[in-house]
Design a protein around this motif. Sequence first.
Motif, PDB file in Angstrom:
ATOM      1  N   LYS A  41       0.862  -1.174   0.000  1.00  0.00           N
ATOM      2  CA  LYS A  41       0.000   0.000   0.000  1.00  0.00           C
ATOM      3  C   LYS A  41       0.899   1.225   0.000  1.00  0.00           C
ATOM      4  CE  LYS A  41      -3.793  -2.144   2.471  1.00  0.00           C
ATOM      5  NZ  LYS A  41      -4.657  -2.097   3.644  1.00  0.00           N
ATOM      6  N   THR A  42       0.738   2.037  -1.004  1.00  0.00           N
ATOM      7  CA  THR A  42       1.583   3.224  -1.107  1.00  0.00           C
ATOM      8  C   THR A  42       0.781   4.444  -0.682  1.00  0.00           C
ATOM      9  OG1 THR A  42       0.999   3.375  -3.429  1.00  0.00           O
ATOM     10  CG2 THR A  42       3.050   2.284  -2.894  1.00  0.00           C
ATOM     11  N   VAL A  43       1.287   5.110   0.318  1.00  0.00           N
ATOM     12  CA  VAL A  43       0.662   6.316   0.845  1.00  0.00           C
ATOM     13  C   VAL A  43       1.726   7.391   0.912  1.00  0.00           C
ATOM     14  CG1 VAL A  43      -0.578   7.322   2.805  1.00  0.00           C
ATOM     15  CG2 VAL A  43      -0.939   4.932   2.199  1.00  0.00           C
ATOM     16  N   ALA A  44       1.383   8.571   0.425  1.00  0.00           N
ATOM     17  CA  ALA A  44       2.332   9.682   0.450  1.00  0.00           C
ATOM     18  C   ALA A  44       2.511  10.185   1.880  1.00  0.00           C
ATOM     19  CB  ALA A  44       1.833  10.805  -0.448  1.00  0.00           C
ATOM     20  N   ASP A  46       1.855  13.028   3.092  1.00  0.00           N
ATOM     21  CA  ASP A  46       0.708  13.801   3.570  1.00  0.00           C
ATOM     22  C   ASP A  46      -0.550  12.954   3.741  1.00  0.00           C
ATOM     23  OD1 ASP A  46       0.088  13.322   0.957  1.00  0.00           O
ATOM     24  OD2 ASP A  46      -0.243  15.411   0.397  1.00  0.00           O
ATOM     25  N   GLY A  49      -2.856   9.765  -1.911  1.00  0.00           N
ATOM     26  CA  GLY A  49      -2.485   8.659  -2.779  1.00  0.00           C
ATOM     27  C   GLY A  49      -1.212   8.947  -3.555  1.00  0.00           C
ATOM     28  N   THR A  50      -0.724   7.946  -4.248  1.00  0.00           N
ATOM     29  CA  THR A  50       0.472   8.076  -5.071  1.00  0.00           C
ATOM     30  C   THR A  50       0.189   7.511  -6.460  1.00  0.00           C
ATOM     31  OG1 THR A  50       1.269   5.985  -4.220  1.00  0.00           O
ATOM     32  CG2 THR A  50       2.085   7.971  -3.132  1.00  0.00           C
ATOM     33  N   PRO A  51      -0.574   8.232  -7.284  1.00  0.00           N
ATOM     34  CA  PRO A  51      -0.998   7.675  -8.575  1.00  0.00           C
ATOM     35  C   PRO A  51       0.154   7.430  -9.559  1.00  0.00           C
ATOM     36  CG  PRO A  51      -1.638   9.975  -8.406  1.00  0.00           C
ATOM     37  CD  PRO A  51      -1.119   9.563  -7.069  1.00  0.00           C
ATOM     38  N   ILE A  52       1.152   8.306  -9.579  1.00  0.00           N
ATOM     39  CA  ILE A  52       2.256   8.119 -10.520  1.00  0.00           C
ATOM     40  C   ILE A  52       3.087   6.899 -10.123  1.00  0.00           C
ATOM     41  CG2 ILE A  52       4.364   9.151 -11.458  1.00  0.00           C
ATOM     42  CD1 ILE A  52       2.992  11.881 -11.068  1.00  0.00           C
ATOM     43  N   PHE A  53       3.385   6.765  -8.843  1.00  0.00           N
ATOM     44  CA  PHE A  53       4.136   5.603  -8.364  1.00  0.00           C
ATOM     45  C   PHE A  53       3.365   4.319  -8.652  1.00  0.00           C
ATOM     46  CE2 PHE A  53       5.231   2.467  -5.157  1.00  0.00           C
ATOM     47  CZ  PHE A  53       6.617   2.452  -5.241  1.00  0.00           C
ATOM     48  N   ASN A  54       2.074   4.323  -8.378  1.00  0.00           N
ATOM     49  CA  ASN A  54       1.257   3.128  -8.621  1.00  0.00           C
ATOM     50  C   ASN A  54       1.239   2.753 -10.090  1.00  0.00           C
ATOM     51  OD1 ASN A  54       0.693   3.014  -5.920  1.00  0.00           O
ATOM     52  ND2 ASN A  54      -1.281   4.038  -6.094  1.00  0.00           N
TER      53      ASN A  54
END
Length: 79
Positions: A41-44, A46, A49-54
């Motif tokens: 689970k990628t959470v920035a 702040d 979400g992290t759409p580019i990383f995903n």
Amino acid sequence: MLLDVIKVFFPATIAFMIGILGAPALTSYLYRNELWKKKAKTVAIDGGGTPIFNQLHAHKEVGTPKLGGVVIWGGALIT
């Protein structure tokens, strides 16, 4: 001197053979039961979400079974 070399290489060879012979059976079991690695689970920072990383890591580790290291540890423990 020769005895020391045998004490090192003989168990290493046995562990290697256990790994080579046990890997196909373990791999087929892991694939058959779909024991895949979970996507992280990628959470920035702040909390967003992290759409580019995903998007960049969408196919990373998909279909990679977990518990593959059991072959290595099993071979070492049995030896």
